[in-house]
Write an enzyme that holds these catalytic residues in place. Structure first.
Site, mmCIF file in Angstrom:
data_model
loop_
_atom_site.group_PDB
_atom_site.id
_atom_site.type_symbol
_atom_site.label_atom_id
_atom_site.label_comp_id
_atom_site.label_asym_id
_atom_site.label_seq_id
_atom_site.Cartn_x
_atom_site.Cartn_y
_atom_site.Cartn_z
ATOM 1 N N LEU A 48 -33.407 0.150 -11.110
ATOM 2 C CA LEU A 48 -33.584 1.113 -12.198
ATOM 3 C C LEU A 48 -34.574 0.454 -13.136
ATOM 4 O O LEU A 48 -34.428 -0.729 -13.452
ATOM 5 C CB LEU A 48 -32.269 1.366 -12.930
ATOM 6 C CG LEU A 48 -31.224 2.212 -12.205
ATOM 7 C CD1 LEU A 48 -29.894 2.168 -12.951
ATOM 8 C CD2 LEU A 48 -31.695 3.641 -12.060
ATOM 9 N N ASP A 49 -35.581 1.195 -13.574
ATOM 10 C CA ASP A 49 -36.566 0.561 -14.451
ATOM 11 C C ASP A 49 -35.921 0.190 -15.782
ATOM 12 O O ASP A 49 -34.808 0.604 -16.095
ATOM 13 C CB ASP A 49 -37.814 1.434 -14.615
ATOM 14 C CG ASP A 49 -37.557 2.724 -15.369
ATOM 15 O OD1 ASP A 49 -37.102 2.664 -16.522
ATOM 16 O OD2 ASP A 49 -37.825 3.798 -14.802
ATOM 17 N N GLU A 50 -36.625 -0.604 -16.552
ATOM 18 C CA GLU A 50 -36.093 -1.157 -17.799
ATOM 19 C C GLU A 50 -35.601 -0.073 -18.755
ATOM 20 O O GLU A 50 -34.616 -0.254 -19.470
ATOM 21 C CB GLU A 50 -37.180 -2.007 -18.461
ATOM 22 C CG GLU A 50 -36.734 -2.765 -19.674
ATOM 23 C CD GLU A 50 -37.840 -3.631 -20.257
ATOM 24 O OE1 GLU A 50 -37.531 -4.362 -21.220
ATOM 25 O OE2 GLU A 50 -38.990 -3.573 -19.798
ATOM 26 N N LYS A 51 -36.266 1.075 -18.773
ATOM 27 C CA LYS A 51 -35.901 2.128 -19.721
ATOM 28 C C LYS A 51 -34.879 3.110 -19.159
ATOM 29 O O LYS A 51 -34.536 4.081 -19.814
ATOM 30 C CB LYS A 51 -37.159 2.874 -20.163
ATOM 31 C CG LYS A 51 -38.069 1.992 -20.999
ATOM 32 C CD LYS A 51 -39.261 2.743 -21.506
ATOM 33 C CE LYS A 51 -40.116 1.835 -22.370
ATOM 34 N NZ LYS A 51 -41.301 2.513 -22.867
ATOM 35 N N SER A 52 -34.400 2.855 -17.939
ATOM 36 C CA SER A 52 -33.370 3.701 -17.342
ATOM 37 C C SER A 52 -32.039 2.959 -17.360
ATOM 38 O O SER A 52 -31.994 1.742 -17.483
ATOM 39 C CB SER A 52 -33.748 4.074 -15.910
ATOM 40 O OG SER A 52 -34.954 4.811 -15.906
#
Length: 192
Positions: A48-52
């Protein structure tokens, strides 16, 4: 023979889906190892990307990782998008849209998408999301059998409704349920 270990976690917003990095640019980032004392050799299954935020599996077993990363396992996301998403945009998402991936154009595979009738029951977030004074937002469910880098975000942008908040709520038959950001649950196996 060592016994493999498996974990289900709620990855918080602003955490990287990896363990400590030697990259000096990432020294101020948050890593999964801050959430629990994981055994050596633990790896994230997918990312999951950093902002997810949301559901993430961890394991010490590479074969389990390969199976779950394969296209046999559905992943469901709730996305808060900018604007009141239209039925036409939802239909485009279902059919597949063109996104950029590794510097090339890629058409996403058909998937399941629908607008949520009510706000999802997700934990409060530390993420700053603009409020309704700046226009409406809406929530959709997107279920994929693939997982390209930042795919859901790229898909919603491609149809004119950029993602403001993104949470993975299901992998296969495992639901996030009442987990809170940072929760770690050790399990005997990841999927039934």
């Amino acid at each position: 023979m060592c016994k493999h270990r498996h974990f289900i976690i709620y990855k918080p917003y602003r955490f990287l889906s990896q363990f400590k990095s030697n990259d000096s640019k990432q020294q101020k980032k948050h890593f999964l190892g801050e959430l629990h004392d994981f055994p050596e050799g633990t790896m994230a299954i997918g990312r999951l990307d950093e902002k997810s935020e949301g559901l993430l599996f961890l394991t010490t077993n590479g074969q389990t990782s390969d199976f779950i990363n394969s296209q046999k396992v559905e992943k469901e996301y709730y996305a808060q998008v900018n604007g009141d998403i239209t039925p036409e945009a939802i239909e485009q998402l279902k059919q597949g849209v063109e996104i950029g991936f590794n510097g090339k154009k890629y058409k996403t595979k058909p998937c399941k998408v629908f607008k949520l009738g009510a706000l999802p029951e997700l934990p409060e977030t530390t993420q700053k999301i603009r409020d309704d004074r700046h226009g409406p937002t809406s929530w959709i469910s997107v279920t994929l059998n693939e997982g390209k880098f930042r795919q859901v975000r790229k898909m919603t942008s491609a149809v004119g409704f950029p993602t403001l908040r993104l949470a993975r709520v299901r992998i296969g038959d495992v639901l996030i349920d009442s987990m809170q950001p940072g929760d770690v649950i050790e399990v005997s196996k990841l999927l039934r």
